[in-house]
Design a protein around this motif. Structure first.
Motif, short mmCIF file in Angstrom:
data_model
loop_
_atom_site.label_atom_id
_atom_site.label_comp_id
_atom_site.label_asym_id
_atom_site.label_seq_id
_atom_site.Cartn_x
_atom_site.Cartn_y
_atom_site.Cartn_z
N MET A 75 -44.07 11.33 10.30
CA MET A 75 -44.99 11.42 9.46
C MET A 75 -45.85 12.65 9.33
SD MET A 75 -45.45 7.30 8.21
CE MET A 75 -46.85 8.11 7.29
N GLU A 76 -46.24 13.18 8.29
CA GLU A 76 -47.27 14.20 8.34
C GLU A 76 -48.62 13.69 7.70
OE1 GLU A 76 -47.03 16.94 9.96
OE2 GLU A 76 -45.08 16.59 10.64
N THR A 77 -48.75 12.40 7.29
CA THR A 77 -49.87 11.79 6.77
C THR A 77 -51.23 12.13 7.53
OG1 THR A 77 -48.81 9.82 5.99
CG2 THR A 77 -51.16 9.73 6.40
N MET A 116 -64.47 15.65 3.55
CA MET A 116 -63.44 15.32 2.36
C MET A 116 -63.28 16.87 1.57
SD MET A 116 -62.60 12.36 2.34
CE MET A 116 -61.87 12.10 0.50
N GLU A 117 -64.15 17.86 1.71
CA GLU A 117 -64.07 18.94 1.13
C GLU A 117 -62.97 19.70 1.81
OE1 GLU A 117 -67.94 20.88 1.33
OE2 GLU A 117 -68.25 20.41 -0.90
N GLN A 118 -62.92 19.57 3.15
CA GLN A 118 -62.00 20.24 3.98
C GLN A 118 -60.64 19.62 3.58
OE1 GLN A 118 -63.07 20.29 8.18
NE2 GLN A 118 -65.11 20.80 7.78
N LYS A 122 -56.87 21.27 2.31
CA LYS A 122 -55.89 21.18 2.97
C LYS A 122 -54.71 20.67 2.07
CE LYS A 122 -53.75 19.39 7.09
NZ LYS A 122 -53.24 20.95 7.71
N LEU A 123 -55.04 19.60 1.15
CA LEU A 123 -54.17 18.84 0.62
C LEU A 123 -53.64 19.73 -0.70
CD1 LEU A 123 -55.33 15.26 0.52
CD2 LEU A 123 -53.42 16.08 1.53
N ASP A 124 -54.68 20.35 -1.21
CA ASP A 124 -54.34 21.34 -2.56
C ASP A 124 -53.39 22.48 -2.05
OD1 ASP A 124 -54.94 22.01 -5.35
OD2 ASP A 124 -55.84 23.92 -4.04
N LEU A 129 -47.92 24.68 -1.98
CA LEU A 129 -46.66 25.10 -0.83
C LEU A 129 -45.31 24.42 -1.23
CD1 LEU A 129 -48.55 26.07 2.22
CD2 LEU A 129 -47.44 27.59 0.56
N LEU A 130 -45.68 22.88 -1.36
CA LEU A 130 -44.53 22.21 -1.80
C LEU A 130 -44.06 22.59 -3.03
CD1 LEU A 130 -45.71 18.68 -0.34
CD2 LEU A 130 -43.76 19.89 0.32
N SER A 131 -44.75 22.66 -3.95
CA SER A 131 -44.25 23.21 -5.13
C SER A 131 -43.46 24.30 -5.34
CB SER A 131 -45.32 23.41 -6.20
OG SER A 131 -46.20 22.32 -6.54
#
Length: 243
Positions: A75-77, A116-118, A122-124, A129-131
């Motif tokens: 998992m990469e959570t 949370m900004e960081q 990262k999630l964005d 990249l996943l797209s």
């Protein structure tokens, strides 16, 4: 919308986390609140949320043990540890398992905002990249490669290297599209193949294990039971009884 699970054996600590993190403001939906690692773990493995916020010290099992199990499952959570222990050994272990951030109690709201900004950045970046990885053929090539080589000693790293794909993005791509981690998918293919071998005749279980790609009979028996709900010998006996 991203998803977060909160784990802490103190219900008031959970309320503090919810108040400090303001998850809705960061486009997060809380999908679970659990009072122990044992209770939370199956939900984390099944749901694979983007984020888990957890305490370290809890009854019986620690947050670090829970994170280690998740990493072993591929998992990469992202994990944020919230702890009352300013202990260097805890910090070392946390980052060994790829924890995103280690926050001390009492929670500093300004620090949480910074984290949370960081996290959002990262999630964005990962989402974009996943797209790109969802371009036609990428997922299909990965699955075709795994289905051709699952009986060999393949790992997430070896598949990613063979296909020239970043392993973290490949892991998330498989999880999103298949609903299971790379290791879970590979092991399911191996168990399905082992079942076919068992149905074909009275093969030695050690040979079946080796043919299906397992390291040894012990690993084979353990994973077979996890997936099939019974031992390999039990499966063979049940199959032969129906004939």
């Amino acid at each position: 919308m991203y998803h977060v699970i909160i784990v802490d054996d103190d219900k008031w600590a959970i309320e503090d986390i919810k108040e400090s993190f303001c998850f809705a403001d960061w486009n997060f939906e809380i999908t679970g609140e659990y009072g122990s690692a044992e209770e939370a773990l199956p939900h984390i493995l099944a749901e694979q949320p983007e984020l888990v916020v957890t305490d370290i010290q809890m009854n019986r099992h620690s947050g670090l043990e829970m994170i280690r199990t998740c990493r072993e499952q591929g998992m990469e959570t992202l994990f944020i540890l919230v702890s009352g222990y300013d202990d260097f050994n805890y910090v070392q272990d946390a980052f060994k398992y790829g924890v995103f951030f280690y926050l001390l109690k009492p929670i500093d709201d300004a620090k949480v905002h910074e984290v949370m900004e960081q996290l959002w950045e990262k999630l964005d970046k990962t989402s974009r990249l996943l797209s790109e990885l969802h371009s036609p053929g990428t997922f299909e090539k990965a699955i075709a490669y795994i289905e051709k080589h699952y009986m060999e000693a393949i790992t997430l790293e070896s598949v990613a290297k063979a296909l020239f794909i970043n392993k973290n993005y490949l892991s998330q791509l498989i999880s999103k599209r298949k609903g299971e981690t790379f290791i879970q998918y590979r092991n399911r293919l191996r168990v399905d193949y082992a079942k076919r071998l068992i149905r074909m005749g009275n093969h030695n279980m050690t040979d079946v294990a080796a043919s299906a790609g397992f390291e040894d009979a012990s690993q084979f028996s353990r994973i077979f039971r996890q997936i099939a709900g019974e031992s390999p010998t039990g499966y063979r006996a049940r199959y032969q009884a129906r004939k």
